[in-house]
Enzyme design. Structure first.
Site, PDB file in Angstrom:
ATOM      1  N   GLU A 184      -0.124  60.949  64.955  1.00  0.00           N
ATOM      2  CA  GLU A 184      -1.169  61.738  64.279  1.00  0.00           C
ATOM      3  C   GLU A 184      -2.454  60.964  64.464  1.00  0.00           C
ATOM      4  OE1 GLU A 184      -3.977  62.416  61.905  1.00  0.00           O
ATOM      5  OE2 GLU A 184      -2.627  61.912  60.234  1.00  0.00           O
TER       6      GLU A 184
ATOM      7  N   CYS B 266      -9.220  62.035  58.901  1.00  0.00           N
ATOM      8  CA  CYS B 266      -9.018  62.532  60.259  1.00  0.00           C
ATOM      9  C   CYS B 266      -9.251  64.034  60.361  1.00  0.00           C
ATOM     10  CB  CYS B 266      -7.631  62.170  60.756  1.00  0.00           C
ATOM     11  SG  CYS B 266      -6.304  62.595  59.613  1.00  0.00           S
TER      12      CYS B 266
END
Length: 475
Positions: free
Chosen positions: A245, A279
């Site tokens: 990720e 993010c």
């Protein structure tokens, strides 16, 4: 002062093979608040061996046993609530309310959701005379980032425990305290020896040997694309499974039927949340040209309400950047935006007035941004917004997808059909319509350079499993 100079391996706190330590800095005060062991390959070897020794036993544990273990973790996690909140505020600089309502809560959500998922998760399936079974993949290396110390560790740990895979965790050396508390929780509730191992240290000393170890069958990493690429390269030498990720540069599309004040409030939150160190931050704000003037007025008003300051002071919404290095990176992007011709509309370089100590940045808005500018293409990881205008919906979608990333996307408006069309058109793994919020049973992960694999809930459990088919099993 928190001093954690031991590693947690095979159910015990033991001295690290290395005598070296890493200092942990409070980004709000710039003071050393503790230290952790700087582990090495020998620590990794011990941890992997401990995990490997218990692998078969844990893989064959019953779903009921693993669910009961997760439920015990949930209860003890709740008992350590204040400790977790305090640790995150100290090591990350997150305001106390954010540490409680987001960081602590998201960690709890993942353990609860993993337990719920086991109620209906199908580990076996009959197909004719054959059996398809899902088995724990084996020893898994977990490498987690500094920006969400409990969320990122908890979602990986919960999924691995639910699957029956033992783990070796290397948390970020910048925010390691929350992981130590998790280790204490696991020790208290009786997680079987070897199932969970914590090795503190840096990437070179711990992350690299963990990624390369032949007995590690899975690497799960959250962090930068640069580091993710290195982990993938090292893991590929013996064809480990890899779940990544990585970064994002998420678009937030504001539709032309929107209430501009509502949209301004929503987009502000997506930019400044966790000091922009997210993010999935929606830092590319796409607005209709026809709404530009009204929206910018409302956006500036919302940004002006954001209180940056001492994370322990009541009312603080935005704390410091994690480190001097990251603060300098954010400043360099602001300078780059000005250099490339974007118009500075709010904020700018330097620290907010009166905040001379600590790595505090000014929430910043750039307007008249072209999507090919550096500030619109690269992940800044700070509270910096790029406002980009569009003339029609097709153009908005084209701009939204003109990025190497694909982690998240956002859209706000009134017309349901248009909202759904935009959501389906954005090339990203997670889309949010009208601030719908997080849902822990939904898959999370990215398209393109935002990663490989999915986390959260049953999708996260799948990452820690291998699939086996047995022909003739029922014949």
């Amino acid at each position: 002062m928190r001093n954690y100079t031991q590693q947690y391996i095979n159910g015990e706190w033991i001295d690290s093979d290395s005598n070296e330590t890493i200092e942990v800095i409070n980004p709000a005060t710039e003071e050393v608040i503790g230290k952790v062991a700087k582990g090495n390959s020998n620590d990794v070897e011990k941890a992997v061996e401990a995990a490997n020794n218990v692998y078969l036993e844990f893989r064959h544990s019953s779903v009921k046993e693993r669910k009961e273990l997760l439920d015990k973790i949930v209860e003890e996690y709740k008992n350590r609530k204040q400790d977790i909140i305090e640790a995150i505020t100290d090591e990350l600089g997150a305001p106390l309310t954010l540490s409680e309502n987001v960081h602590y809560q998201m960690g709890l959500n993942h353990f609860e959701e993993a337990s719920r998922a086991l109620d209906s998760f199908e580990f076996e399936e009959r197909r004719g005379d054959a059996l398809v079974t899902k088995e724990a993949i084996g020893v898994s290396g977990l490498v987690t980032p500094w920006n969400f110390p409990t969320n990122q560790t908890s979602l990986k740990l919960a999924a691995a425990f639910a699957a029956g895979s033992p783990v070796v965790l290397k948390p970020s050396e910048e925010t390691p305290f929350a992981a130590v508390i998790l280790a204490e929780i696991f020790d208290k509730v009786g997680v079987p020896k070897g199932v969970f191992n914590l090795v503190n240290g840096d990437g070179e000393g711990v992350g690299n040997p963990l990624s390369e170890h032949p007995k590690v069958r899975m690497m799960s990493f959250t962090g930068s694309g640069r580091t993710g690429s290195k982990i993938m390269e090292k893991a590929s030498k013996d064809f480990k499974k890899v779940s990544l990720e990585l970064g994002g540069k998420s678009p937030y599309i504001v539709l032309d039927d929107v209430d501009v004040k509502e949209a301004a409030k929503a987009t502000t939150g997506k930019v400044v949340n966790n000091t922009g160190q997210v993010c999935t931050a929606g830092t590319r704000i796409l607005i209709p040209e026809s709404k530009k003037e009204d929206f910018l007025t409302a956006l500036k008003e919302e940004f002006s309400k954001v209180k940056v300051g001492d994370p322990r002071e009541e009312g603080t919404q935005v704390g410091p950047i994690i480190s001097k290095k990251q603060f300098d990176t954010v400043q360099s992007y602001i300078d780059k935006g000005i250099e490339e011709g974007a118009e500075l509309f709010y904020g700018g370089p330097g620290k907010p007035e009166g905040l001379n100590t600590g790595y505090f940045a000014r929430p910043t808005i750039f307007i008249n941004v072209d999507n090919d500018m550096t500030i619109a293409q690269e992940e800044i990881f700070g509270p910096v917004a790029s406002v980009i205008t569009y003339n029609n919906l097709d153009e908005a979608i084209k701009i939204a997808n003109d990025t190497k990333y694909g982690l998240a996307g956002y859209v706000i408006g009134k017309d349901k059909e248009t909202l759904q069309k935009v959501a389906r058109s954005i090339e990203a793994g997670r889309i949010e319509i009208n601030e719908a919020g997080n849902q822990p049973d939904l898959p999370f992960g990215g398209y393109k350079q935002s990663g490989i694999g999915r986390e959260w809930g049953d999708y996260g459990i799948e990452e820690f499993l291998e699939v086996k088919s047995i022909a003739g099993y029922f014949s």
